[in-house]
Design a protein around this motif. Structure first.
Motif, mmCIF file in Angstrom:
data_model
loop_
_atom_site.group_PDB
_atom_site.id
_atom_site.type_symbol
_atom_site.label_atom_id
_atom_site.label_comp_id
_atom_site.label_asym_id
_atom_site.label_seq_id
_atom_site.Cartn_x
_atom_site.Cartn_y
_atom_site.Cartn_z
ATOM 1 N N ILE A 285 0.855 -1.181 0.000
ATOM 2 C CA ILE A 285 0.000 0.000 0.000
ATOM 3 C C ILE A 285 0.892 1.232 0.000
ATOM 4 O O ILE A 285 1.847 1.322 0.771
ATOM 5 C CB ILE A 285 -0.933 0.033 1.229
ATOM 6 C CG1 ILE A 285 -1.883 -1.160 1.204
ATOM 7 C CG2 ILE A 285 -1.707 1.341 1.267
ATOM 8 C CD1 ILE A 285 -2.850 -1.161 0.044
ATOM 9 N N LEU A 286 0.580 2.186 -0.879
ATOM 10 C CA LEU A 286 1.326 3.441 -0.960
ATOM 11 C C LEU A 286 0.457 4.579 -0.438
ATOM 12 O O LEU A 286 -0.777 4.510 -0.484
ATOM 13 C CB LEU A 286 1.724 3.725 -2.409
ATOM 14 C CG LEU A 286 2.646 2.699 -3.083
ATOM 15 C CD1 LEU A 286 2.746 2.991 -4.575
ATOM 16 C CD2 LEU A 286 4.016 2.692 -2.452
ATOM 17 N N THR A 287 1.111 5.621 0.047
ATOM 18 C CA THR A 287 0.399 6.806 0.513
ATOM 19 C C THR A 287 1.059 8.043 -0.077
ATOM 20 O O THR A 287 2.105 7.967 -0.732
ATOM 21 C CB THR A 287 0.423 6.907 2.051
ATOM 22 O OG1 THR A 287 1.751 7.249 2.480
ATOM 23 C CG2 THR A 287 -0.004 5.603 2.702
ATOM 24 N N VAL A 288 0.465 9.193 0.180
ATOM 25 C CA VAL A 288 0.981 10.448 -0.341
ATOM 26 C C VAL A 288 2.370 10.759 0.210
ATOM 27 O O VAL A 288 3.122 11.562 -0.353
ATOM 28 C CB VAL A 288 0.001 11.606 -0.021
ATOM 29 C CG1 VAL A 288 0.008 11.926 1.458
ATOM 30 C CG2 VAL A 288 0.308 12.821 -0.888
ATOM 31 N N ARG A 289 2.742 10.124 1.330
ATOM 32 C CA ARG A 289 4.071 10.359 1.918
ATOM 33 C C ARG A 289 5.185 9.619 1.188
ATOM 34 O O ARG A 289 6.364 9.881 1.413
ATOM 35 C CB ARG A 289 4.056 9.939 3.394
ATOM 36 C CG ARG A 289 3.141 10.783 4.267
ATOM 37 C CD ARG A 289 3.269 10.401 5.733
ATOM 38 N NE ARG A 289 2.826 9.023 5.946
ATOM 39 C CZ ARG A 289 1.553 8.683 6.153
ATOM 40 N NH1 ARG A 289 0.612 9.619 6.156
ATOM 41 N NH2 ARG A 289 1.212 7.430 6.340
ATOM 42 N N ASP A 290 4.839 8.664 0.324
ATOM 43 C CA ASP A 290 5.859 7.920 -0.414
ATOM 44 C C ASP A 290 6.475 8.787 -1.506
ATOM 45 O O ASP A 290 5.752 9.489 -2.237
ATOM 46 C CB ASP A 290 5.247 6.662 -1.037
ATOM 47 C CG ASP A 290 4.982 5.581 -0.006
ATOM 48 O OD1 ASP A 290 5.956 5.138 0.627
ATOM 49 O OD2 ASP A 290 3.815 5.188 0.160
ATOM 50 N N ASP A 291 7.806 8.739 -1.609
ATOM 51 C CA ASP A 291 8.493 9.553 -2.610
ATOM 52 C C ASP A 291 8.561 8.815 -3.950
ATOM 53 O O ASP A 291 8.077 7.682 -4.089
ATOM 54 C CB ASP A 291 9.888 9.934 -2.125
ATOM 55 C CG ASP A 291 10.763 8.713 -1.835
ATOM 56 O OD1 ASP A 291 10.363 7.577 -2.205
ATOM 57 O OD2 ASP A 291 11.841 8.892 -1.239
ATOM 58 N N THR A 319 0.683 11.221 -7.182
ATOM 59 C CA THR A 319 0.525 12.202 -6.110
ATOM 60 C C THR A 319 -0.842 12.881 -6.183
ATOM 61 O O THR A 319 -1.442 13.206 -5.160
ATOM 62 C CB THR A 319 1.635 13.265 -6.175
ATOM 63 O OG1 THR A 319 1.670 13.844 -7.489
ATOM 64 C CG2 THR A 319 2.987 12.648 -5.870
ATOM 65 N N ALA A 320 -1.356 13.089 -7.403
ATOM 66 C CA ALA A 320 -2.675 13.693 -7.548
ATOM 67 C C ALA A 320 -3.762 12.774 -6.981
ATOM 68 O O ALA A 320 -4.704 13.236 -6.333
ATOM 69 C CB ALA A 320 -2.954 14.002 -9.016
ATOM 70 N N ILE A 321 -3.607 11.471 -7.214
ATOM 71 C CA ILE A 321 -4.578 10.508 -6.683
ATOM 72 C C ILE A 321 -4.405 10.343 -5.186
ATOM 73 O O ILE A 321 -5.372 10.339 -4.418
ATOM 74 C CB ILE A 321 -4.419 9.144 -7.391
ATOM 75 C CG1 ILE A 321 -4.785 9.256 -8.875
ATOM 76 C CG2 ILE A 321 -5.272 8.073 -6.710
ATOM 77 C CD1 ILE A 321 -6.232 9.580 -9.141
ATOM 78 N N ALA A 322 -3.144 10.211 -4.742
ATOM 79 C CA ALA A 322 -2.867 9.967 -3.320
ATOM 80 C C ALA A 322 -3.302 11.137 -2.445
ATOM 81 O O ALA A 322 -3.628 10.953 -1.271
ATOM 82 C CB ALA A 322 -1.376 9.689 -3.120
ATOM 83 N N ALA A 323 -3.336 12.340 -2.994
ATOM 84 C CA ALA A 323 -3.768 13.508 -2.220
ATOM 85 C C ALA A 323 -5.262 13.464 -1.925
ATOM 86 O O ALA A 323 -5.737 14.114 -0.993
ATOM 87 C CB ALA A 323 -3.429 14.785 -2.979
#
Length: 463
Positions: A285-291, A319-323
């Protein structure tokens, strides 16, 4: 730089046992692989094979090729099923070596030339694209081979292919064979089909390209034929030196070929324990904090090898989706890559849009696009939000294309589910597919339409 067309012959190879559903899925994977054409076997059962051809024709954008018997007994059946394809191709295959002409078809050279000319001519009356395949060409008499190719071209064949059924030539010998044909017929659209009897089919195919072959028959799951994967990788490394390119990219190559291999393995192999897929969607699982490094590592585990430009596009889309949502699964990331990477240059890009919709009034769409630094603006009404948006896009671009298909699919489940929209536009007899992904289904639809539109504009401007 010459662009080589790669025609996939996976489904025509002997030894495969695929169900109707597997054949349909295989055709979709081959279309994603971006081969120029997909060849299907000859029609044996008029009802089931015709249904398969129609189903595949509705599922792919590339050329779909189906053989017709030399005596044309199946022409009406084949064409009745194939004519619904966006880019159909009829094939006529005939032996040109003395032994095969006389012992398999019981025809003398003169009768064979007449049969070739008649078959190609009648196919051409139905289909704009007709291919003549000269079987066992490397063991034929040179003068007769040239006569057969010329007869097919005169009858309307748009491409002629020479097939090395014996497979006993070294790469330099096969190159000399093709170069001689190219010298005698300089303007012919020439294709080649190589046997792997000496495990040299890839080398023979590359050698043929170097001396003027325009189309190569290969297989994504090779069983005695050149490998699509090998050809694409060779050209990605040596293409500039050879001044040759091919439409099959290397970004998704490994992942798609792995999926194709799983479909095509024989029943005996399928029953054996198979290695697991590289990674399942539930495992990360990825989040907006992942670079960017973390996101690219995840795409590599999915089997992608992104270029720097595609990597930047994918990370921006991520990043647009994760936000907008707490977590992004690997399945969602896979959809993001399919949408953001491997696209044609964006002639039109979306700046912003405003949609107004209510139950008592027509929906209104106010759209702003950019093209070459200029801002383009349009306002339109519609029966619904998406209909209004599409009309606004048509108003801005000044082009109306037939909406061939429009589908909305859920990529994931739950209140924050991501939606994927597929839009297919028909232009000039061809179907162009676009995909958009977003938590906002209207935004996904607009991006999908622009994706398909940019493909049409790019092809029109580069022709």
């Amino acid at each position: 730089m010459n662009c080589i067309r790669i025609t996939d012959i996976t489904m025509k190879q002997e030894g495969l046992s695929l169900s109707f559903k597997e054949k349909l899925e295989l055709s979709k994977l081959l279309d994603k692989l971006a081969v120029s054409a997909i060849e299907l076997p000859s029609v044996q059962n008029a009802k089931t094979d015709s249904l398969l051809i129609k189903s595949i024709a509705a599922s792919v954008n590339c050329t779909l090729a189906v053989p017709v018997a030399l005596d044309l007994h199946d022409l009406d059946t084949v064409w009745g099923a194939l004519k619904t394809a966006g880019s159909p191709r009829l094939q006529i295959c005939a032996p040109v070596s003395t032994v095969q002409m006389e012992y398999l078809y019981h025809k003398k050279p003169e009768k064979m030339l007449t049969a070739i000319e008649t078959a190609v001519k009648l196919c051409k009356e139905k289909c704009a694209e007709v291919e003549f395949i000269a079987d066992d060409a490397t063991r034929s008499d040179e003068s007769f081979l040239l006569c057969a190719l010329q007869a097919a071209i005169a009858a309307g064949a748009t491409i002629v292919t020479v097939r090395d059924a014996a497979g006993d030539l070294l790469p330099e010998e096969f190159a000399a064979f093709i170069a001689n044909i190219r010298e005698k017929l300089p303007d012919v659209n020439l294709g080649v089909s190589c046997s792997n009897a000496l495990s040299l089919s890839d080398a023979c195919a590359i050698s043929a390209m170097k001396v003027g072959a325009a189309e190569i028959k290969a297989a994504a799951y090779p069983m005695g034929a050149p490998s699509v994967s090998h050809i694409a990788k060779i050209l990605s490394v040596k293409g500039d030196m050879l001044s040759i390119s091919c439409p099959v990219g290397t970004t998704e190559l490994s992942r798609l070929c792995d999926q194709i291999a799983r479909l095509c393995r024989t029943e005996k192999t399928k029953s054996a324990a198979l290695p697991p897929l590289p990674l399942h969607a539930e495992e990360l699982i990825l989040t907006v904090r992942d670079d960017m490094a973390a996101v690219l590592q995840a795409t590599q585990k999915l089997g992608y090898d992104l270029s720097p430009e595609d990597a930047a596009s994918v990370y921006a889309a991520f990043t647009a989706i994760a936000a907008k949502k707490a977590e992004v699964s690997l399945k969602e990331l896979d959809a993001i890559v399919a949408t953001a990477a491997m696209q044609v240059p964006s002639t039109y890009t979306l700046d912003n849009y405003v949609i107004t919709a209510a139950s008592a009034t027509s929906a209104t769409a106010h759209m702003k696009l950019s093209r070459e630094g200029s801002t383009l603006e349009g306002v339109s009404l519609g029966d619904g939000a998406i209909d209004a948006a599409f009309h606004a896009l048509e108003q801005i671009t000044g082009c109306h294309f037939e909406l061939d298909d429009f589908r909305i699919e859920a990529v994931t489940e739950g209140r924050e589910a991501m939606g994927q929209t597929i839009v297919k536009l028909r232009a000039g007899g061809k179907v162009y597919s676009g995909r958009g992904i977003s938590t906002d289904i209207i935004g996904a639809s607009i991006h999908a339409y622009l994706n398909a539109l940019n493909k049409i504009v790019y092809e029109e401007e580069t022709v």
